[in-house]
Design a protein around this motif. Structure first.
Motif, PDB file in Angstrom:
ATOM      1  N   PHE A  15       0.816  -1.212   0.000  1.00 56.67           N
ATOM      2  CA  PHE A  15       0.000   0.000   0.000  1.00 56.67           C
ATOM      3  C   PHE A  15       0.850   1.262   0.000  1.00 56.67           C
ATOM      4  O   PHE A  15       0.596   2.194  -0.771  1.00 56.67           O
ATOM      5  CB  PHE A  15      -0.938  -0.004   1.208  1.00 56.67           C
ATOM      6  CG  PHE A  15      -1.927   1.122   1.199  1.00 56.67           C
ATOM      7  CD1 PHE A  15      -3.149   0.981   0.572  1.00 56.67           C
ATOM      8  CD2 PHE A  15      -1.639   2.331   1.822  1.00 56.67           C
ATOM      9  CE1 PHE A  15      -4.072   2.027   0.551  1.00 56.67           C
ATOM     10  CE2 PHE A  15      -2.545   3.381   1.801  1.00 56.67           C
ATOM     11  CZ  PHE A  15      -3.762   3.230   1.168  1.00 56.67           C
ATOM     12  N   LEU A  16       1.865   1.340   0.856  1.00 56.08           N
ATOM     13  CA  LEU A  16       2.692   2.540   0.944  1.00 56.08           C
ATOM     14  C   LEU A  16       3.438   2.797  -0.359  1.00 56.08           C
ATOM     15  O   LEU A  16       3.590   3.954  -0.778  1.00 56.08           O
ATOM     16  CB  LEU A  16       3.682   2.424   2.102  1.00 56.08           C
ATOM     17  CG  LEU A  16       3.093   2.639   3.502  1.00 56.08           C
ATOM     18  CD1 LEU A  16       4.129   2.310   4.563  1.00 56.08           C
ATOM     19  CD2 LEU A  16       2.596   4.063   3.670  1.00 56.08           C
ATOM     20  N   THR A  17       3.912   1.743  -0.994  1.00 56.30           N
ATOM     21  CA  THR A  17       4.595   1.891  -2.278  1.00 56.30           C
ATOM     22  C   THR A  17       3.652   2.473  -3.323  1.00 56.30           C
ATOM     23  O   THR A  17       4.004   3.378  -4.081  1.00 56.30           O
ATOM     24  CB  THR A  17       5.132   0.529  -2.766  1.00 56.30           C
ATOM     25  OG1 THR A  17       6.092   0.042  -1.830  1.00 56.30           O
ATOM     26  CG2 THR A  17       5.786   0.656  -4.140  1.00 56.30           C
ATOM     27  N   ARG A  18       2.414   1.977  -3.341  1.00 59.06           N
ATOM     28  CA  ARG A  18       1.425   2.472  -4.306  1.00 59.06           C
ATOM     29  C   ARG A  18       0.995   3.891  -3.967  1.00 59.06           C
ATOM     30  O   ARG A  18       0.746   4.702  -4.861  1.00 59.06           O
ATOM     31  CB  ARG A  18       0.226   1.530  -4.338  1.00 59.06           C
ATOM     32  CG  ARG A  18       0.542   0.193  -4.999  1.00 59.06           C
ATOM     33  CD  ARG A  18      -0.667  -0.699  -5.074  1.00 59.06           C
ATOM     34  NE  ARG A  18      -1.029  -1.234  -3.765  1.00 59.06           N
ATOM     35  CZ  ARG A  18      -2.263  -1.309  -3.298  1.00 59.06           C
ATOM     36  NH1 ARG A  18      -3.283  -0.854  -4.014  1.00 59.06           N
ATOM     37  NH2 ARG A  18      -2.503  -1.830  -2.122  1.00 59.06           N
ATOM     38  N   LEU A  19       0.913   4.213  -2.678  1.00 55.68           N
ATOM     39  CA  LEU A  19       0.562   5.573  -2.270  1.00 55.68           C
ATOM     40  C   LEU A  19       1.641   6.546  -2.721  1.00 55.68           C
ATOM     41  O   LEU A  19       1.345   7.617  -3.270  1.00 55.68           O
ATOM     42  CB  LEU A  19       0.400   5.630  -0.746  1.00 55.68           C
ATOM     43  CG  LEU A  19       0.065   6.999  -0.140  1.00 55.68           C
ATOM     44  CD1 LEU A  19      -1.307   7.482  -0.609  1.00 55.68           C
ATOM     45  CD2 LEU A  19       0.110   6.932   1.391  1.00 55.68           C
ATOM     46  N   GLN A  20       2.891   6.188  -2.513  1.00 59.35           N
ATOM     47  CA  GLN A  20       4.013   7.046  -2.897  1.00 59.35           C
ATOM     48  C   GLN A  20       4.067   7.236  -4.411  1.00 59.35           C
ATOM     49  O   GLN A  20       4.416   8.321  -4.901  1.00 59.35           O
ATOM     50  CB  GLN A  20       5.328   6.440  -2.402  1.00 59.35           C
ATOM     51  CG  GLN A  20       6.539   7.336  -2.587  1.00 59.35           C
ATOM     52  CD  GLN A  20       7.783   6.735  -1.971  1.00 59.35           C
ATOM     53  OE1 GLN A  20       8.121   5.578  -2.222  1.00 59.35           O
ATOM     54  NE2 GLN A  20       8.482   7.511  -1.154  1.00 59.35           N
ATOM     55  N   ALA A  21       3.692   6.197  -5.149  1.00 60.51           N
ATOM     56  CA  ALA A  21       3.731   6.264  -6.610  1.00 60.51           C
ATOM     57  C   ALA A  21       2.507   6.963  -7.197  1.00 60.51           C
ATOM     58  O   ALA A  21       2.455   7.218  -8.401  1.00 60.51           O
ATOM     59  CB  ALA A  21       3.848   4.854  -7.187  1.00 60.51           C
ATOM     60  N   GLY A  22       1.517   7.253  -6.352  1.00 58.97           N
ATOM     61  CA  GLY A  22       0.313   7.907  -6.842  1.00 58.97           C
ATOM     62  C   GLY A  22      -0.585   6.994  -7.647  1.00 58.97           C
ATOM     63  O   GLY A  22      -1.278   7.440  -8.568  1.00 58.97           O
TER      64      GLY A  22
END
Length: 204
Positions: A118-125
């Protein structure tokens, strides 16, 4: 001749939008009814479109799955964007709408999983996570204010929410506890309030 071009372009766009909506609705139905049968040929047939047309809009089944998930979150956003409550009451009201969405789409949603955290996807937008942030950003940030949690901790706060109350976990909670939606909203809200306070003194 030029005066006829604009209506034709509008008709093409309307057909395109309608076809995509039909495909998204079809994949959602098949995922709920019989996940193993939710192949692209089956989706195209359910939507009343040719396989070539389906692939023109969604080159892969994974892309169609992601678009389906995005449509679900957009529907949630439409049901929560005009809520007038604040703080914990806003969180509860949003959670109540989330439970309704999971009741309708949950069995299909749990089958659409991302390979990244989730955090990786959040950071990537990533669009799906950004859509979730539009829904849950206001209630979570208001709870952070009430709990004295710095807004720099927001990525962890929303990731915590996702880990606790994604569609799979909500279905599991309802199945195991047998609680009504009203009681489940209260329990989830208390659990999240307790969890989010753990971010108050975090230095990470």
């Amino acid at each position: 001749m030029k005066t006829l071009a604009a209506p034709r372009q509008r008709a093409v766009r309307q057909d395109s939008i309608r076809n995509q909506q039909e495909l998204i609705a079809a994949v959602g139905e098949l995922l709920r009814e019989d996940p193993e049968s939710a192949t692209m040929p089956a989706v195209a047939e359910r939507a009343g479109l040719s396989l070539a047309t389906a692939y023109r809009y969604f080159p892969t089944l994974d892309e169609l799955h992601r678009k389906f998930m995005l449509s679900v979150i957009d529907e949630l956003h439409d049901s929560t964007k005009n809520l007038k409550s604040n703080g914990m009451e806003l969180f509860k009201d949003t959670m109540a709408q989330w439970l309704k969405v999971v009741d309708t789409y949950g069995p299909a949603m749990v089958l659409v999983r991302s390979r990244e955290g989730f955090l990786t996807r959040l950071q990537a937008g990533e669009p799906h996570v950004r859509a979730l942030e539009r829904v849950w950003g206001p209630p979570i940030r208001q709870l952070m204010d009430e709990a004295g949690v710095d807004w720099t901790q927001f990525p962890y706060a929303i990731a915590l929410f996702n880990a606790m109350f994604n569609s799979r976990e909500i279905i599991d909670l309802k199945t195991v506890t047998g609680l009504s939606d009203e009681k489940l909203v209260n329990r989830c809200s208390k659990l999240y309030w307790a969890a989010i306070q753990g971010l108050r003194d975090s230095d990470d």
